[in-house]
Scaffold this motif. Structure first.
Motif, short mmCIF file in Angstrom:
data_model
loop_
_atom_site.label_atom_id
_atom_site.label_comp_id
_atom_site.label_asym_id
_atom_site.label_seq_id
_atom_site.Cartn_x
_atom_site.Cartn_y
_atom_site.Cartn_z
N ALA A 118 0.83 -1.21 0.00
CA ALA A 118 0.00 0.00 0.00
C ALA A 118 0.86 1.26 0.00
O ALA A 118 0.46 2.31 -0.51
CB ALA A 118 -0.92 0.01 1.22
N ARG A 150 0.45 2.34 -7.23
CA ARG A 150 -0.76 2.82 -6.54
C ARG A 150 -2.02 2.08 -6.98
O ARG A 150 -3.08 2.27 -6.40
CB ARG A 150 -0.96 4.33 -6.79
CG ARG A 150 0.27 5.19 -6.59
CD ARG A 150 1.00 4.94 -5.28
NE ARG A 150 0.33 5.52 -4.14
CZ ARG A 150 0.65 5.30 -2.88
NH1 ARG A 150 1.63 4.48 -2.61
NH2 ARG A 150 0.00 5.87 -1.90
N LEU A 179 -4.24 0.24 -4.33
CA LEU A 179 -4.97 0.95 -3.26
C LEU A 179 -6.39 0.43 -3.06
O LEU A 179 -6.81 0.19 -1.92
CB LEU A 179 -5.02 2.46 -3.55
CG LEU A 179 -3.69 3.22 -3.55
CD1 LEU A 179 -3.92 4.71 -3.77
CD2 LEU A 179 -2.92 3.01 -2.26
N MET A 184 -1.65 5.93 2.17
CA MET A 184 -2.54 5.81 1.01
C MET A 184 -3.25 7.13 0.72
O MET A 184 -3.41 7.52 -0.43
CB MET A 184 -3.59 4.71 1.28
CG MET A 184 -3.02 3.30 1.23
SD MET A 184 -4.09 2.07 2.04
CE MET A 184 -5.42 1.90 0.85
N SER A 242 -1.34 9.87 -1.20
CA SER A 242 -1.09 9.63 -2.62
C SER A 242 -1.80 10.64 -3.51
O SER A 242 -3.01 10.80 -3.42
CB SER A 242 -1.59 8.22 -2.98
OG SER A 242 -1.68 8.08 -4.36
#
Length: 932
Positions: free
Chosen positions: A591, A596, A599, A664, A667
């Motif tokens: 994660a 990405r 996610l 996360m 991001s």
């Protein structure tokens, strides 16, 4: 509840069409009203309430038609705007007054003050000189002109100093002989800092700065390019005309080329610059120093389309870097679709679909490792799917959607027909990309002749790359309900064969995910098992094994998380997963990784483990009817009961779930979609359910991560995040949980919990959290007022549910420390004070404590309220006496404070108190040694 009347303007007759004062001709009424409003505005201005005065003048303007009267009102509004420091509006209103009467010295003087603050010194001097020519002996005008002259002289000195500094910085940066790296770095940093200030940005721009910055870009040295790009960000931020000029000088092809460079930081800085340029071209003149009325209207749509055209071309440019391509996709996601459905114009999305849909699909159809394929990253396909999805969602009618489908179908056919195997692979890859994005379009192309057959036949290919493409397409197709029955019939056996017999982990893991998706069709319904007993557990065990195997590349291990996202619908799988600490930590590491696209799968797995999905308790009567009708009844797994969920949450917290979630949220990637944010918000709400866990969540960055989640995303996601913030604010010290400025960012999400469409529990927790914040500082109370929370708090004071009513009253008690709120209790026609006095006599002791506490606060901080209390209800004396005679020392104390304040406030109130039995009660209480 008791209706709270509006606030009539003092001095105005309240009339219907034919009021008690008889039918008044409309013109006469309008004339009287405008005059009275102006007088009201003058009185408010003299009293220092400039915002209220402005409102009165504005209302008068809407009723006034006489040009001379309107000119005076514009002049008065200019004075209000000057006091409120809105200089652009002050200048605009003063200009309107001058247009009506060019000899209006007050308006001329006010405009000169506004122009001075806006930095337009020469125009300010011109207005002052005009004032002096009309009134040569006016000392105020003479003094103002003298002060302005010396101020301009100082500014000129400072400007010439800045001029030389700018020149010096560019000389250092462009000097090829200069070897002192530290000196160059300092010059670059100074230039960036200078560009952040409006005056500095303008100075750089006027000093031929753009040409010099272009030279820095052309050096191809990363540090100089970064300095140039970051300085350009300062020059373009919020300034449309400067952005247009810079775009003309630099040229869109040069900017797109910088975005496509290999150096990641330079590409990212170029992406940031382009985003700022898009915003400035879209938003218009925020920092341009001119009023809106006479602003030059620039048509920025051509510039926007020019930039977007070059971004679309960059997508298919072979020489562009993989991360440059990703940055271009991310920019298109941010700037092309409408921000909200309330905006009616979707022409930019339509233009991009017509001009660039095929270019976007080129990235989505790229097969890694095949000859001539574009350089892409592990995030490129996900970003392409998100962009396609956003464009599709932005369409408003069937004709627009049909055009989108036609273009997609034409593109897939162009590769599928006549291109042999490589073409078929590109076509199938496009189908995968569409199924992950606008699935309606994906399903349409999946139904084209030969596509599904090719997918099934390629699943058995001996070439790993070809098999990967086909198996992934099959997995994405299995995700869509429309195709699932066909896949179940044709694909399950094939996937089982691949899973059992393939020698490649990369293929087996994908086949397993396909089986997981098909096996989880029953969701959380324990009675709807797709596989034989134990099969799900075996699949989950294999997923965890692959997840922990660091020898396998991260892109392949991501598919193990995809599998778990489906298998964790089963409570036995959840229980085993949280017992496997290595698997949890491997998932958290993924994660936090560069890939990405994992996610959503991580967030889904965590939602399943914490049972934070929506589940309604079925109505017992409906259950009986369903049994009688022999219909299927969903069953809950025994291990999904609250005590199991609580234990799973604890294990996730121990394994470090909060830091993974916080990472996360940070991001800045298209993979963090609104639905993904909602899943993360659901998990956070489950993690803070128990009060003793909240401190740990905050300590690991949960509080900070929840703020952006509560402000952006789906409505459900924002509400869940806001509720989690409320729970933290209720039981933690808010100043510790949200240090510094962060505490002020929490107010808006908490106020959103007071909206009527929220549940009673959300209302209650929002009120409790706001009570805590309101007790901390005046600045926080002002922020709560600014968010218009007070009317909602008042509304809940009439709520039938006793806990919500109590929470609202306690919140109002803390808000009463604010001057504005105290004034509300004295407003004509308001029942606020009456309600507080009556609540102080209620049976519910907690409610009495909150209401009498508010009265004690109000009478201490705002003595005029003491005189009003006897007027609001005939029961005021017996309510105060009951407080003093209460067995609760807290209520007695509050009552004593109110009585003491009322005795000190006014003689007539004191006489009424002494004439009652109050003196006797006080005498008894004064002798009570147990209650000092």
């Amino acid at each position: 509840g008791v209706p709270v009347p509006g606030f009539p303007v003092p001095g105005l007759p309240v009339l219907g069409p034919c009021g008690a004062q008889g039918c008044v001709p409309a013109g006469a009424l309008r004339q009287v009203t405008a005059e009275q409003l102006r007088a009201r505005g003058n009185a408010l201005f003299q009293a220092g309430d400039h915002a209220a005065a402005l409102a009165a003048y504005t209302e008068a303007l809407s009723l006034s038609e006489a040009p001379s009267e309107r000119a005076v009102l514009h002049r008065n509004r200019a004075a209000c705007y000057l006091k409120l420091e809105d200089y652009a509006k002050a200048e605009a209103d003063a200009s309107k007054a001058i247009a009506a009467d060019g000899r209006d010295v007050k308006a001329l003087f006010r405009r000169s003050q506004a122009l001075q603050q806006l930095g337009r010194m020469d125009q300010a001097v011109s207005d002052l000189q005009r004032c002096l020519s009309l009134e040569p002996r006016n000392k105020a005008f003479q003094e103002a002109l003298r002060a302005l002259g010396s101020s301009m002289h100082e500014k000129m000195k400072a400007m010439s100093c800045t001029d030389s500094k700018v020149e010096q910085m560019f000389q250092i940066l462009l000097d090829l002989e200069e070897k002192d790296a530290e000196k160059k770095q300092k010059a670059a940093q100074n230039l960036i800092v200078l560009a952040r200030e409006e005056a500095g940005a303008e100075k750089i721009f006027q000093s031929d700065g753009v040409r010099l910055l272009m030279q820095l870009l052309d050096t191809a040295k990363a540090d100089l390019m970064l300095a140039a790009l970051r300085t350009l960000v300062g020059l373009c931020s919020g300034h449309r005309s400067r952005t247009t000029a810079i775009l003309v000088e630099l040229g869109a092809p040069r900017l797109a080329a910088v975005l496509g460079v290999e150096h990641e930081q330079v590409s990212l800085a170029a992406c940031n610059l382009l985003h700022v340029m898009f915003d400035s071209l879209k938003e218009g003149l925020q920092k341009d120093f001119r009023g809106k009325e006479d602003a030059v209207v620039l048509d920025s749509s051509k510039d926007l389309k020019l930039l977007i055209k070059h971004l679309l071309e960059l997508l298919v440019l072979e020489g562009a870097s993989a991360h440059g391509r990703d940055n271009a996709l991310n920019l298109l996601i941010k700037v092309v679709p409408r921000k909200s459905p309330k905006e009616t114009n979707n022409s930019l999305s339509l233009w991009v679909i017509d001009q660039g849909l095929k270019k976007i699909l080129e990235v989505g159809s790229t097969v890694c490792g095949s000859s001539g394929s574009l350089p892409v990253t592990e995030n490129s396909r996900m970003s392409t799917s998100v962009l396609l999805s956003k464009l599709y969602e932005d369409l408003k009618c069937d004709a627009e959607r049909e055009n989108f489908h036609r273009l997609c179908e034409d593109y897939v056919r162009s590769w599928f027909e006549g291109h042999e195997l490589p073409g078929k692979l590109r076509a199938i890859q496009t189908v995968s990309c569409l199924l992950q994005g606008p699935s309606d379009a994906g399903n349409r192309v999946l139904e084209l002749e030969g596509i599904m057959d090719s997918v099934l036949s390629l699943c058995a290919s001996v070439c790993e790359a070809h098999q990967l493409v086909a198996v992934e397409a099959l997995i994405h197709a299995a995700d869509k309900a429309k195709r699932a029955s066909f896949i179940t019939a044709n694909g399950v056996n094939l996937l089982k064969e691949i899973y059992k017999h393939s020698e490649r982990d990369s293929i087996r893991i994908r086949a397993l995910v396909g089986l997981c998706k098909l096996g989880s069709a029953g969701g959380t319904d324990f009675s709807m098992k797709q596989f034989a007993e134990g099969s799900t557990m075996k699949l989950a065990k294999q997923c965890r094994k692959w997840l922990c195997n660091e020898a396998i590349d991260a892109g392949t291990r991501r598919w193990a998380v995809e599998g778990l996202a489906y298998l964790t619908f089963d409570a036995d799988v959840k229980e085993e997963f949280v017992e496997d600490k290595a698997a949890m930590q491997a998932m958290f590491q993924l994660a936090k990784s560069e890939d990405r696209s994992v996610l959503y799968a991580v967030a889904s797995t965590l939602v399943n483990c914490t049972n934070s999905y929506d589940h309604e308790e079925p109505d017992p009567q409906m259950l009986e009817l369903a049994k009688y009708a022999k219909q299927h009844i969903p069953e809950q797994h025994p291990k999904d009961k609250p005590e199991f969920v609580k234990r799973r949450v604890r294990k996730l917290l121990t394994a470090g779930v909060v830091s993974a979630l916080a990472c996360m949220v940070k991001s800045e990637n298209p993979a963090l979609t609104s639905s993904c944010r909602e899943l993360i918000s659901r998990v956070f709400l489950a993690l803070v359910e128990e009060a003793e866990d909240r401190g740990g969540v905050v300590a690991q960055g949960g509080g900070k991560a929840l703020i952006p989640l509560s402000l952006e995303g789906t409505e459900v996601g924002q509400t869940k995040a806001a509720q989690a913030l409320a729970k933290i604010t209720i039981t933690s010290n808010p100043e510790m949980a949200f240090p510094g400025e962060r505490i002020y960012e929490v107010v808006r999400p908490l106020v959103s919990l007071l909206h009527l469409q929220r549940t009673g529990l959300e209302n209650f927790e929002g009120l409790m959290a706001l009570t805590n914040l309101a007790g901390i500082s005046e600045r926080l109370r002002q922020k709560i007022l600014k968010e218009r929370a007070v009317p909602m708090i008042e509304g809940y004071m009439f709520e039938e549910h006793e806990l919500i009513r109590l929470a609202a009253t306690e919140c109002m008690c803390n808000m009463a420390m604010s001057k504005e709120v105290q004034e509300m209790f004295l407003a004509e026609g308001s029942d606020r004070l009456k309600l507080m006095v009556l609540y102080s006599g209620e049976e519910d002791e907690k409610l009495r404590r909150a209401a009498s506490g508010t009265l004690a606060m109000l009478t201490t901080l705002h003595p005029p309220i003491c005189k009003r209390i006897p007027q609001v209800t005939v029961h005021w004396l017996e309510i105060l006496q009951a407080l003093l005679l209460s067995p609760s020392a807290e209520l007695q104390h509050r009552g004593a404070v109110v009585v003491m304040n009322m005795m000190a406030a006014a003689r007539e109130v004191a006489e009424q108190l002494i004439a009652s039995e109050m003196l006797e009660i006080l005498s008894v209480l004064a002798k009570d040694k147990d209650k000092p």
